[in-house]
Write an enzyme that holds these catalytic residues in place. Structure first.
Site, PDB file in Angstrom:
ATOM      1  N   LEU A   1     -20.768   0.000  11.083  1.00  0.00           N
ATOM      2  CA  LEU A   1     -21.940  -1.429  10.508  1.00  0.00           C
ATOM      3  C   LEU A   1     -22.453  -1.945  11.371  1.00  0.00           C
ATOM      4  O   LEU A   1     -23.501  -2.677  11.554  1.00  0.00           O
ATOM      5  CB  LEU A   1     -21.442  -1.328   8.835  1.00  0.00           C
ATOM      6  CG  LEU A   1     -21.853  -0.204   8.133  1.00  0.00           C
ATOM      7  CD1 LEU A   1     -21.231  -0.937   6.908  1.00  0.00           C
ATOM      8  CD2 LEU A   1     -22.857   1.075   7.676  1.00  0.00           C
TER       9      LEU A   1
ATOM     10  N   ASP B   1      -9.233   2.171  14.919  1.00  0.00           N
ATOM     11  CA  ASP B   1      -9.853   2.605  15.439  1.00  0.00           C
ATOM     12  C   ASP B   1     -11.503   2.228  16.252  1.00  0.00           C
ATOM     13  O   ASP B   1     -11.586   1.183  16.263  1.00  0.00           O
ATOM     14  CB  ASP B   1     -11.303   3.369  13.907  1.00  0.00           C
ATOM     15  CG  ASP B   1     -12.478   4.724  15.224  1.00  0.00           C
ATOM     16  OD1 ASP B   1     -11.643   5.295  15.818  1.00  0.00           O
ATOM     17  OD2 ASP B   1     -13.218   4.089  15.108  1.00  0.00           O
TER      18      ASP B   1
ATOM     19  N   HIS C   1      -6.872   6.921  15.316  1.00  0.00           N
ATOM     20  CA  HIS C   1      -7.672   7.569  16.254  1.00  0.00           C
ATOM     21  C   HIS C   1      -6.650   7.694  17.454  1.00  0.00           C
ATOM     22  O   HIS C   1      -6.168   6.694  18.421  1.00  0.00           O
ATOM     23  CB  HIS C   1      -8.506   5.592  17.074  1.00  0.00           C
ATOM     24  CG  HIS C   1      -9.599   5.932  18.397  1.00  0.00           C
ATOM     25  ND1 HIS C   1     -10.654   6.055  18.420  1.00  0.00           N
ATOM     26  CD2 HIS C   1      -9.188   6.536  19.301  1.00  0.00           C
ATOM     27  CE1 HIS C   1     -11.271   6.424  19.366  1.00  0.00           C
ATOM     28  NE2 HIS C   1     -10.317   6.832  19.900  1.00  0.00           N
TER      29      HIS C   1
ATOM     30  N   HIS D   1     -11.760  11.712  13.478  1.00  0.00           N
ATOM     31  CA  HIS D   1     -12.221  12.793  14.953  1.00  0.00           C
ATOM     32  C   HIS D   1     -11.401  13.557  15.613  1.00  0.00           C
ATOM     33  O   HIS D   1     -11.669  13.288  17.070  1.00  0.00           O
ATOM     34  CB  HIS D   1     -13.439  11.988  15.754  1.00  0.00           C
ATOM     35  CG  HIS D   1     -12.588  10.492  16.087  1.00  0.00           C
ATOM     36  ND1 HIS D   1     -10.860  10.266  17.227  1.00  0.00           N
ATOM     37  CD2 HIS D   1     -13.574   9.354  16.210  1.00  0.00           C
ATOM     38  CE1 HIS D   1     -11.741   9.117  17.343  1.00  0.00           C
ATOM     39  NE2 HIS D   1     -12.664   8.574  16.423  1.00  0.00           N
TER      40      HIS D   1
ATOM     41  N   ASP E   1     -18.480   9.285  12.352  1.00  0.00           N
ATOM     42  CA  ASP E   1     -18.276   8.450  13.302  1.00  0.00           C
ATOM     43  C   ASP E   1     -19.791   7.547  13.835  1.00  0.00           C
ATOM     44  O   ASP E   1     -19.940   8.057  15.144  1.00  0.00           O
ATOM     45  CB  ASP E   1     -17.967   9.198  14.677  1.00  0.00           C
ATOM     46  CG  ASP E   1     -16.732   8.013  14.744  1.00  0.00           C
ATOM     47  OD1 ASP E   1     -16.903   6.391  15.300  1.00  0.00           O
ATOM     48  OD2 ASP E   1     -17.049   8.144  16.322  1.00  0.00           O
TER      49      ASP E   1
HETATM   50 ZN   LIG Z   1     -12.459   6.475  17.387  1.00  0.00          ZN
END
Ligand SMILES: [Zn+2]
Length: 428
Positions: free
Chosen positions: A54, A145, A172, A225, A303
């Site tokens: 955000l 992340d 991540h 991810h 993401d």
């Molecule tokens: Zn990431």
């Protein structure tokens, strides 16, 4: 209020009566003073994103809590997890409470701050995980992340620490030394283009290590991810052992491939395709789709990574990594998973609402559309065909790889505890 003529998970047409923010009745021929015509749309439980950037505080030129959650609502989301790589980093109770308060004040969906694992995302010292968990924001998901927690001892301590409050570490997975200066997937195309490669093993090695660590300390691990076929194989193995590991895939990794860097409708070396982790090969995409279908990959997470024009429309090596995704996620999943026969709408609801809410430990989200459940409802017309027009996005940023593409489906309406945030495809 009565929502008329909707098909729950694609089933037979019904009407839904909503009262006091909950589903009060499901039936046929329901009448009331206030009605919304669903037009035969599919009703899904409001979508939940475990991975949204955000950008507020610090990069309000790219996105704010208000615009990001407007974007989420337009995409059918009723809750998002706001990643911690803001400025300042969300690594204290004070910052996560600030984001949580912004959510209460300005948001068009629920906002659940993610806490950083390490101070300043620097990977040197654990952040105040307990204080963030005890704060008003009640943080349960922790992630650095954007960066990998690459120190095995720190990762072990973080996994041990969050057990006390049933938290989860969302990793991540990117071995930093193996990806120093990396620009795109390492393979035939990176070789031909002369761009520094990002090998699959840099992701897979961290995932393997962290699955072993999570098993060793008996804690919850989530992998952000996942992008390679090899990662899927490792996670499948970890799950077969009964270890508490979950993972996500992004919509773009289910659809796009690394050859777009060489040749695409918007030319070669277009940084719109630059993303972390990078777009991989067709074989990887096929493996990710199969894994999402069979449950090895638990959820889809966007993401959503907004960047202003000046950070993306520059030369490839200097461009920022990331794509916006909230407003196209459901359409891309329809294209990649539903139109291909790999998932039905019940399967989509599991992977985009029910399970992400469970991983994030959100009580009031991701519940089946039944009497007594909170009226978090997404209405979706899968027969629509929409040309993606970034200028119509609610997001402040426009960095979508789908500009000009025709994607299936359209979010017709979104309801957050019975209150419409989107009607007829428009923000309320
Ligand atoms: Zn990431």
């Amino acid at each position: 209020m009565i929502i008329k003529n909707v098909r729950i998970l694609g089933g037979e047409p019904v009407d839904i009566r909503v009262a006091d923010g909950e589903i009060a009745e499901i039936g046929q021929g329901l009448e009331g003073p206030e009605t919304v015509d669903g037009g035969g749309a599919i009703a899904l439980p409001g979508l939940v994103d475990l991975h949204t950037h955000l950008r507020e505080p610090g990069r309000e030129d790219a996105e704010t809590v208000q615009t990001g959650t407007q974007s989420a609502a337009r995409g059918g989301y009723t809750a998002v997890h706001a990643m911690a790589n803001t400025s300042p980093v969300a690594d204290t109770a004070g910052v996560v409470e600030q984001v949580w308060r912004l959510g209460r004040e300005f948001a068009h969906c629920d906002v659940h701050p993610v806490g950083a694992v390490t101070v300043g995302l620097e990977g040197k010292q654990l952040a105040e995980l307990g204080a963030m968990a005890d704060s008003a924001a009640r943080v349960r998901v922790f992630s650095d992340d954007g960066k990998c927690v690459d120190d095995a001892v720190l990762m072990r301590r973080a996994l041990e620490y969050v057990k006390a409050f049933d938290g989860v570490i969302a990793q991540h997975a990117q071995e930093p030394r193996l990806t120093s200066g990396a620009q795109m997937n390492e393979g035939v195309i990176s070789g031909r283009l002369g761009l520094t490669g990002w090998p699959a093993v840099a992701e897979e090695a961290i995932i393997a290590r962290d699955c072993l660590l999570a098993a060793h300390v008996g804690s919850r691990l989530h992998i952000c991810h996942v992008s390679t076929a090899g990662s899927v194989e490792i996670i499948r193995w970890a799950k077969s052992k009964g270890w508490n590991v979950t993972c996500e895939v992004t919509p773009h990794h289910l659809l796009l491939t690394d050859d777009l860097v060489e040749e695409s409708p918007v030319g070669a070396y277009n940084p719109i395709y630059k993303v972390n982790p990078p777009l991989r090969t067709r074989a990887d995409v096929e493996a990710l789709r199969a894994a999402l279908a069979d449950g090895t990959i638990d959820i889809v997470a966007t993401d959503h990574a907004p960047h202003p024009v000046e950070d993306k429309e520059t030369e490839w090596s200097a461009a920022a990594m990331g794509m916006v995704g909230l407003e196209t996620a459901l359409s891309v999943v329809q294209e990649a998973m539903v139109e291909t026969g790999l998932l039905d709408w019940a399967g989509v609801a599991e992977r985009m609402s029910v399970v992400p809410a469970r991983i994030g430990r959100l009580g009031g989200q991701g519940q089946p559309l039944e009497v007594g459940a909170p009226a978090n409802i997404t209405l979706y017309d899968p027969s629509a065909r929409t040309e993606v027009d970034p200028s119509a996005f609610a997001s402040k940023s426009r960095n979508t790889p789908y500009e000009g593409m025709t994607l299936p489906g359209r979010v017709v309406a979104t309801f957050l505890r019975g209150r419409a945030t989107v009607l007829e495809g428009k923000l309320v």
